[in-house]
Design a protein around this motif. Structure first.
Motif, short mmCIF file in Angstrom:
data_model
loop_
_atom_site.label_atom_id
_atom_site.label_comp_id
_atom_site.label_asym_id
_atom_site.label_seq_id
_atom_site.Cartn_x
_atom_site.Cartn_y
_atom_site.Cartn_z
N GLU A 175 1.71 6.84 -6.82
CA GLU A 175 0.62 7.71 -7.26
C GLU A 175 0.94 9.18 -6.98
OE1 GLU A 175 -4.17 8.34 -6.42
OE2 GLU A 175 -3.15 6.52 -5.75
N ARG A 176 1.61 9.44 -5.86
CA ARG A 176 1.90 10.82 -5.48
C ARG A 176 3.10 11.40 -6.23
NH1 ARG A 176 -0.63 12.48 -0.77
NH2 ARG A 176 -1.81 10.86 0.30
N GLU A 225 2.29 1.70 -3.57
CA GLU A 225 1.31 2.18 -4.53
C GLU A 225 0.97 3.65 -4.28
OE1 GLU A 225 -1.87 -0.57 -4.09
OE2 GLU A 225 -0.92 -2.12 -5.33
N ASP A 226 0.86 4.04 -2.99
CA ASP A 226 0.54 5.42 -2.66
C ASP A 226 1.68 6.36 -3.08
OD1 ASP A 226 -1.15 7.44 -1.26
OD2 ASP A 226 0.65 7.60 -0.01
N SER A 258 0.83 -1.20 0.00
CA SER A 258 0.00 0.00 0.00
C SER A 258 0.86 1.25 0.00
CB SER A 258 -0.92 0.00 1.22
OG SER A 258 -1.82 -1.09 1.16
N TYR A 259 1.94 1.25 0.82
CA TYR A 259 2.85 2.39 0.83
C TYR A 259 3.45 2.63 -0.55
CZ TYR A 259 2.78 2.51 5.96
OH TYR A 259 2.41 2.62 7.27
#
Length: 454
Positions: A445-446, A441-442, A438-439
């Protein structure tokens, strides 16, 4: 019934980065390249390429894929390799790392290489290059007539058999290197026999000859007689006074051989003053001579006799491109006495070119990608691209932008030839534990490679 391939949501960064595209092909030929208004919702029958296992439908079937905005490029074209030498380093060493020792050591052992050994080395190197996305390969072949006709033609026979075996997967062009030390009538007759056997054209390294101009004359005479292209190693030297490229360009003009002559390396251009280099570059452009830069091997080989500053030998890439000379970036040697590294990955070569030629601006990065796709197509004389009517030879890479391609050098690639997938990428490795995934992918994205580009 025709076999149909349709790919939606494909990014074509060398065509238009402001949109995604729908690509259609029938029986291995592009039929349509359509700009989308935005990302399209795929049909229920469409598979996501990222999760596709590479299975092709039965003949006459349809394959529908969603590229998911991944970068799609024309298949790579490696315009200068030495498949016969590849992976020979365990047998043929080079203690000094110089070009002179590499030539001497390899030449001495050539008579002992069996045809099967040569075939195995060529096959391994070619398949490795194909797996990275190259579906057109041009290889130079050692042609040691001084060891006897049988030795010279042994390499030719091995290369012809490899070319035939790999024909479904790649186009392989063969260029025997005519000897520079003694270009006798016997050598020319043996070269003519190789042409009759089916090699593509004539190569050589005339700048190493004690009399380069007569040797170049003989190569052009033989090429005209057999109506074949010429690809010469030219001025692979730190000496600014070695300038056979100018004579090659003049002969090209004399023979009307524009578009059919290639000059590889061109290292001495980098060693000479601007006022000396400019007219040679202009002459190459006027004559329609293609150029190939080999940054990996030349960064390794050149400047070996310098103290400081040490010359590095990579040719004047930007100046050649600005003059209108098509410049390809190519692999050259792979794990042999001339270059102990390399793997036949042109995306890596594109990155090395960008480093060596100071090509880091957004425009430069895209030029570096054209140097492994569009420009080598012109150099080797093939039609290539993602356009209706052309063969569906292409590579999809696990990246979205040119910046990401040269930064990440993605291993995950889907390689296609004539509308048939030769290599499909394995699934992404799963992180252990959901939090880390999750980290990741986040963060992706950022922090996008699309941000901040001019």
């Amino acid at each position: 019934m025709k076999s149909v391939l349709k790919i939606v949501n494909a990014a074509l960064p060398l065509r238009d980065e402001s949109a995604l595209f729908t690509l259609s092909a029938e029986d291995g030929i592009w039929t349509a390249v359509e700009r989308q208004a935005g990302a399209v919702e795929p049909s229920p029958a469409t598979m996501t390429i990222d999760g596709w296992n590479g299975a092709m439908p039965a003949e006459g079937g349809a394959l529908l894929l969603d590229a998911g905005a991944l970068a799609t490029l024309p298949a790579f074209i490696d315009a200068h390799m030495h498949l016969d030498k590849a992976f020979s380093l365990p047998k043929v060493g080079n203690v000094t790392g110089t070009l002179e020792e590499a030539v001497r050591n390899y030449s001495a052992l050539v008579p002992g290489f069996t045809k099967d050994e040569l075939k195995a080395r060529m096959m391994r190197a070619a398949l490795q290059a194909i797996s990275f996305g190259s579906t057109t390969l041009r290889t130079h072949l050692d042609f040691h007539v001084r060891h006897g006709k049988e030795v010279a033609l042994r390499t030719i026979e091995a290369a012809l058999e490899v070319r035939e075996a790999l024909a479904p997967y790649a186009t392989i062009q063969l260029f025997p290197m005519l000897p520079y030390y003694d270009l006798t009538e016997e050598a020319l007759d043996t070269a003519a026999e190789a042409l009759r056997m089916g090699v593509t054209g004539l190569g050589g390294a005339p700048h190493l000859s004690p009399e380069p101009k007569p040797d170049i004359d003989r190569v052009f005479e033989l090429a005209e007689k057999h109506d074949c292209p010429i690809d010469l190693h030219a001025d692979e030297s730190d000496n600014p006074n070695i300038r056979t490229a100018a004579y090659i360009a003049r002969k090209t003009l004399d023979y009307g051989w524009s578009g059919r002559v290639t000059a590889g390396h061109l290292c001495s251009l980098a060693a000479m003053a601007d006022e000396d280099a400019r007219p040679i570059i202009s002459l190459l452009a006027e004559a329609g001579v293609g150029a190939v830069t080999l940054p990996g091997a030349n960064l390794y080989l050149q400047g070996r006799h310098d103290r400081f500053p040490v010359r590095r030998g990579v040719t004047r890439v930007k100046e050649l491109l600005a003059a209108g000379v098509p410049v390809a970036a190519a692999s050259d040697n792979i794990h042999d006495p001339f270059h102990p590294f390399g793997r036949g990955d042109l995306l890596l070569i594109g990155l090395v070119t960008a480093y060596a030629a100071h090509m880091g601006s957004p425009a430069d990065i895209r030029e570096a990608l054209r140097m492994i796709t569009d420009y080598p197509a012109a150099v080797v004389g093939v039609r290539s691209g993602i356009e209706p009517g052309l063969a569906a030879d292409f590579v999809v890479l696990d990246a979205a932008t040119p910046e990401e391609l040269l930064t990440m050098l993605p291993e995950r690639r889907w390689v296609w030839r004539r509308g048939r997938c030769l290599r499909a990428a394995a699934p992404r490795a799963e992180w252990n534990g959901g939090a880390l995934q999750s980290y990741w992918e986040d963060a992706c994205e950022r922090v996008s490679f699309r941000q901040g580009r001019d």
